[in-house]
Scaffold this motif. Structure first.
Motif, PDB file in Angstrom:
ATOM      1  N   LEU A  94     -40.770 -86.983  -4.091  1.00  9.47           N
ATOM      2  CA  LEU A  94     -40.370 -86.227  -5.274  1.00  9.47           C
ATOM      3  C   LEU A  94     -38.968 -85.645  -5.175  1.00  9.47           C
ATOM      4  CD1 LEU A  94     -43.628 -84.295  -6.216  1.00  9.47           C
ATOM      5  CD2 LEU A  94     -42.713 -86.398  -7.214  1.00  9.47           C
ATOM      6  N   GLU A  95     -38.628 -85.039  -4.034  1.00  9.04           N
ATOM      7  CA  GLU A  95     -37.356 -84.325  -3.929  1.00  9.04           C
ATOM      8  C   GLU A  95     -36.174 -85.256  -3.678  1.00  9.04           C
ATOM      9  OE1 GLU A  95     -35.347 -80.649  -1.426  1.00  9.04           O
ATOM     10  OE2 GLU A  95     -37.503 -80.888  -1.379  1.00  9.04           O
ATOM     11  N   TRP A  96     -36.380 -86.330  -2.960  1.00 11.04           N
ATOM     12  CA  TRP A  96     -35.342 -87.326  -2.715  1.00 11.04           C
ATOM     13  C   TRP A  96     -36.017 -88.660  -2.449  1.00 11.04           C
ATOM     14  CZ3 TRP A  96     -35.283 -83.053   0.840  1.00 11.04           C
ATOM     15  CH2 TRP A  96     -35.985 -83.276   2.013  1.00 11.04           C
ATOM     16  N   PRO A  97     -35.265 -89.762  -2.590  1.00 16.68           N
ATOM     17  CA  PRO A  97     -35.866 -91.083  -2.389  1.00 16.68           C
ATOM     18  C   PRO A  97     -36.139 -91.371  -0.917  1.00 16.68           C
ATOM     19  CG  PRO A  97     -33.552 -91.295  -2.938  1.00 16.68           C
ATOM     20  CD  PRO A  97     -33.887 -89.840  -3.055  1.00 16.68           C
ATOM     21  N   VAL A 144     -25.444 -84.292 -10.510  1.00  9.95           N
ATOM     22  CA  VAL A 144     -25.718 -85.509  -9.757  1.00  9.95           C
ATOM     23  C   VAL A 144     -27.091 -85.379  -9.099  1.00  9.95           C
ATOM     24  CG1 VAL A 144     -24.992 -86.883  -7.765  1.00  9.95           C
ATOM     25  CG2 VAL A 144     -23.275 -85.960  -9.336  1.00  9.95           C
ATOM     26  N   SER A 145     -27.913 -86.401  -9.282  1.00 12.64           N
ATOM     27  CA  SER A 145     -29.256 -86.443  -8.703  1.00 12.64           C
ATOM     28  C   SER A 145     -29.211 -87.019  -7.293  1.00 12.64           C
ATOM     29  CB  SER A 145     -30.161 -87.303  -9.586  1.00 12.64           C
ATOM     30  OG  SER A 145     -31.448 -87.454  -9.009  1.00 12.64           O
ATOM     31  N   LYS A 146     -30.256 -86.764  -6.530  1.00 11.92           N
ATOM     32  CA  LYS A 146     -30.408 -87.386  -5.223  1.00 11.92           C
ATOM     33  C   LYS A 146     -30.944 -88.808  -5.355  1.00 11.92           C
ATOM     34  CE  LYS A 146     -31.259 -82.967  -2.952  1.00 11.92           C
ATOM     35  NZ  LYS A 146     -32.287 -82.046  -2.445  1.00 11.92           N
ATOM     36  N   PHE A 147     -31.301 -89.202  -6.577  1.00  9.42           N
ATOM     37  CA  PHE A 147     -31.910 -90.504  -6.827  1.00  9.42           C
ATOM     38  C   PHE A 147     -30.944 -91.476  -7.475  1.00  9.42           C
ATOM     39  CE2 PHE A 147     -35.566 -87.883  -6.287  1.00  9.42           C
ATOM     40  CZ  PHE A 147     -36.549 -88.724  -5.802  1.00  9.42           C
ATOM     41  N   GLY A 148     -30.726 -92.606  -6.839  1.00  5.34           N
ATOM     42  CA  GLY A 148     -30.029 -93.717  -7.441  1.00  5.34           C
ATOM     43  C   GLY A 148     -28.677 -93.421  -8.039  1.00  5.34           C
ATOM     44  N   SER A 149     -28.007 -92.420  -7.529  1.00  3.01           N
ATOM     45  CA  SER A 149     -26.694 -92.045  -8.056  1.00  3.01           C
ATOM     46  C   SER A 149     -26.735 -91.726  -9.550  1.00  3.01           C
ATOM     47  CB  SER A 149     -25.655 -93.134  -7.764  1.00  3.01           C
ATOM     48  OG  SER A 149     -25.500 -93.295  -6.382  1.00  3.01           O
ATOM     49  N   LEU A 150     -27.837 -91.160 -10.005  1.00  2.48           N
ATOM     50  CA  LEU A 150     -27.948 -90.743 -11.404  1.00  2.48           C
ATOM     51  C   LEU A 150     -27.064 -89.530 -11.636  1.00  2.48           C
ATOM     52  CD1 LEU A 150     -31.828 -90.883 -11.892  1.00  2.48           C
ATOM     53  CD2 LEU A 150     -30.150 -92.644 -12.464  1.00  2.48           C
ATOM     54  N   THR A 197     -40.197 -83.239 -18.239  1.00  2.00           N
ATOM     55  CA  THR A 197     -39.263 -84.219 -18.794  1.00  2.00           C
ATOM     56  C   THR A 197     -38.696 -85.057 -17.658  1.00  2.00           C
ATOM     57  OG1 THR A 197     -37.372 -82.738 -18.552  1.00  2.00           O
ATOM     58  CG2 THR A 197     -38.601 -82.609 -20.648  1.00  2.00           C
ATOM     59  N   TRP A 198     -37.956 -86.090 -18.030  1.00  2.00           N
ATOM     60  CA  TRP A 198     -37.278 -86.880 -17.013  1.00  2.00           C
ATOM     61  C   TRP A 198     -36.239 -86.029 -16.282  1.00  2.00           C
ATOM     62  CZ3 TRP A 198     -39.055 -91.196 -15.096  1.00  2.00           C
ATOM     63  CH2 TRP A 198     -39.948 -91.945 -15.851  1.00  2.00           C
ATOM     64  N   TRP A 199     -35.688 -85.018 -16.972  1.00  2.00           N
ATOM     65  CA  TRP A 199     -34.784 -84.068 -16.304  1.00  2.00           C
ATOM     66  C   TRP A 199     -35.520 -83.393 -15.150  1.00  2.00           C
ATOM     67  CZ3 TRP A 199     -30.081 -82.049 -15.550  1.00  2.00           C
ATOM     68  CH2 TRP A 199     -30.019 -80.797 -14.956  1.00  2.00           C
ATOM     69  N   ASP A 200     -36.734 -82.915 -15.423  1.00  2.00           N
ATOM     70  CA  ASP A 200     -37.526 -82.249 -14.379  1.00  2.00           C
ATOM     71  C   ASP A 200     -37.735 -83.183 -13.180  1.00  2.00           C
ATOM     72  OD1 ASP A 200     -37.974 -79.847 -15.898  1.00  2.00           O
ATOM     73  OD2 ASP A 200     -39.520 -80.929 -17.025  1.00  2.00           O
ATOM     74  N   ARG A 201     -37.982 -84.453 -13.458  1.00  2.00           N
ATOM     75  CA  ARG A 201     -38.268 -85.416 -12.377  1.00  2.00           C
ATOM     76  C   ARG A 201     -37.039 -85.661 -11.497  1.00  2.00           C
ATOM     77  NH1 ARG A 201     -38.749 -87.339  -8.413  1.00  2.00           N
ATOM     78  NH2 ARG A 201     -39.775 -89.261  -7.760  1.00  2.00           N
ATOM     79  N   PHE A 202     -35.873 -85.870 -12.086  1.00  2.00           N
ATOM     80  CA  PHE A 202     -34.731 -86.302 -11.297  1.00  2.00           C
ATOM     81  C   PHE A 202     -33.644 -85.257 -11.086  1.00  2.00           C
ATOM     82  CE2 PHE A 202     -36.487 -90.450 -12.560  1.00  2.00           C
ATOM     83  CZ  PHE A 202     -36.707 -90.943 -11.285  1.00  2.00           C
ATOM     84  N   PHE A 203     -33.790 -84.067 -11.685  1.00  2.00           N
ATOM     85  CA  PHE A 203     -32.812 -83.001 -11.488  1.00  2.00           C
ATOM     86  C   PHE A 203     -33.476 -81.643 -11.285  1.00  2.00           C
ATOM     87  CE2 PHE A 203     -30.559 -86.348 -13.644  1.00  2.00           C
ATOM     88  CZ  PHE A 203     -29.302 -86.356 -13.080  1.00  2.00           C
ATOM     89  N   GLY A 204     -34.803 -81.594 -11.353  1.00  2.00           N
ATOM     90  CA  GLY A 204     -35.524 -80.333 -11.345  1.00  2.00           C
ATOM     91  C   GLY A 204     -35.801 -79.765  -9.961  1.00  2.00           C
ATOM     92  N   ILE A 205     -36.374 -78.586  -9.978  1.00  2.00           N
ATOM     93  CA  ILE A 205     -36.697 -77.838  -8.765  1.00  2.00           C
ATOM     94  C   ILE A 205     -38.140 -78.113  -8.376  1.00  2.00           C
ATOM     95  CG2 ILE A 205     -37.004 -75.507  -7.826  1.00  2.00           C
ATOM     96  CD1 ILE A 205     -34.677 -74.648  -9.628  1.00  2.00           C
ATOM     97  N   PHE A 206     -38.361 -78.281  -7.066  1.00  2.00           N
ATOM     98  CA  PHE A 206     -39.711 -78.525  -6.559  1.00  2.00           C
ATOM     99  C   PHE A 206     -40.132 -77.439  -5.604  1.00  2.00           C
ATOM    100  CE2 PHE A 206     -38.342 -82.698  -7.897  1.00  2.00           C
ATOM    101  CZ  PHE A 206     -39.420 -83.052  -8.665  1.00  2.00           C
ATOM    102  N   SER A 216     -34.813 -79.204  -4.696  1.00  2.00           N
ATOM    103  CA  SER A 216     -34.496 -79.792  -5.993  1.00  2.00           C
ATOM    104  C   SER A 216     -34.191 -81.264  -5.809  1.00  2.00           C
ATOM    105  CB  SER A 216     -33.272 -79.084  -6.598  1.00  2.00           C
ATOM    106  OG  SER A 216     -32.862 -79.725  -7.779  1.00  2.00           O
ATOM    107  N   SER A 217     -34.450 -82.040  -6.857  1.00  2.00           N
ATOM    108  CA  SER A 217     -34.064 -83.452  -6.812  1.00  2.00           C
ATOM    109  C   SER A 217     -32.614 -83.631  -7.262  1.00  2.00           C
ATOM    110  CB  SER A 217     -35.017 -84.302  -7.660  1.00  2.00           C
ATOM    111  OG  SER A 217     -35.135 -83.774  -8.942  1.00  2.00           O
ATOM    112  N   GLU A 218     -31.961 -82.546  -7.646  1.00  2.00           N
ATOM    113  CA  GLU A 218     -30.532 -82.578  -7.957  1.00  2.00           C
ATOM    114  C   GLU A 218     -29.755 -82.373  -6.658  1.00  2.00           C
ATOM    115  OE1 GLU A 218     -28.632 -80.552 -11.512  1.00  2.00           O
ATOM    116  OE2 GLU A 218     -27.985 -79.237  -9.892  1.00  2.00           O
ATOM    117  N   TYR A 219     -28.756 -83.245  -6.423  1.00  2.00           N
ATOM    118  CA  TYR A 219     -27.920 -83.056  -5.242  1.00  2.00           C
ATOM    119  C   TYR A 219     -26.932 -81.922  -5.456  1.00  2.00           C
ATOM    120  CZ  TYR A 219     -24.504 -83.414  -1.624  1.00  2.00           C
ATOM    121  OH  TYR A 219     -23.671 -83.079  -0.584  1.00  2.00           O
TER     122      TYR A 219
END
Length: 167
Positions: free
Chosen positions: A21-24, A83-89, A158-167, A60-63
C-alpha cells in the motif's frame, strides 16, 4: 506521449498491488530521491525561483511535493507538484491538492496560467513522470486494495487516497 483517461486508469489499476500500500514491491528510495532532486532543480530553473520541497513523506504513498512560489507564477498562486512512490505518478495543482476541482477549474478561476501548467507538465514528462490529472485522481477508488478508512471520514476512498494518501 499523451495518454487517454482510459490508459491512465488502466495504469493505476496495474500499479495497485493490495500487498504493497505505502510503496511498490520494488521501491528504490535512492532512485526516487534522485529523480525527485532532478525535478526540483528543473522546476527552479524553468520558473527561475527557489522552490520548496518536502521529501520522503512517511506513512504515505506520496513521495514528496515541490512548491513553485506564488511570485514565480503568472497568476500569483503557488503551483504544487506532487509525486507518488508508485510508478513515477505525479500531478500538478494550483495552491494545494483539493483547493480546486482540478487544473481546468483553477484556470477558469484565473488561478493557474496555461503556460505555467504546460511548463510543469513538460518538466515532469521529460523527467520520466506520468502526469495524472487531479480530476481523475478524485474519482472513486475501485481497485482491489483494502484502503484504511480515516475516522470520521464519510466519503469513499479515491485514487488520490490510494497513490498519494496517508496510511
Amino acid at each position: 506521449m499523451t495518454r487517454t483517461e482510459a490508459d491512465l486508469l488502466a495504469l493505476l489499476r496495474e500499479l495497485d498491488d493490495p500487498e504493497w500500500l505505502e510503496w511498490p514491491q520494488r521501491y528504490d528510495r535512492g532512485e526516487i530521491a534522485a529523480q525527485f532532486g532532478g525535478l526540483v532543480t528543473r522546476l527552479e530553473g524553468d520558473f527561475t525561483a527557489c522552490c520548496t520541497a518536502e521529501r520522503d513523506t512517511q506513512d504515505s504513498s506520496e513521495y514528496g511535493r515541490v512548491v513553485v512560489p506564488a511570485d514565480a507564477a503568472v497568476c500569483g498562486t503557488r503551483i504544487v507538484v506532487c509525486v507518488s512512490k508508485f510508478g513515477s505518478l505525479a500531478l500538478v495543482c494550483a495552491d494545494n491538492p483539493g483547493a480546486f476541482l482540478g487544473t481546468e477549474d483553477a484556470q477558469a478561476e484565473g488561478e493557474l496560467d496555461g503556460a505555467d501548467l504546460a511548463k510543469a507538465n513538460r518538466a515532469l514528462v521529460e523527467l520520466g513522470y506520468v502526469v495524472i490529472a487531479e480530476e481523475l485522481l478524485e474519482t472513486d477508488y475501485d481497485g482491489p486494495s483494502q484502503l484504511p478508512q480515516l475516522p470520521g471520514c464519510l466519503q469513499h476512498p479515491t485514487w488520490w487516497d490510494r497513490f498519494f494518501g496517508i496510511f
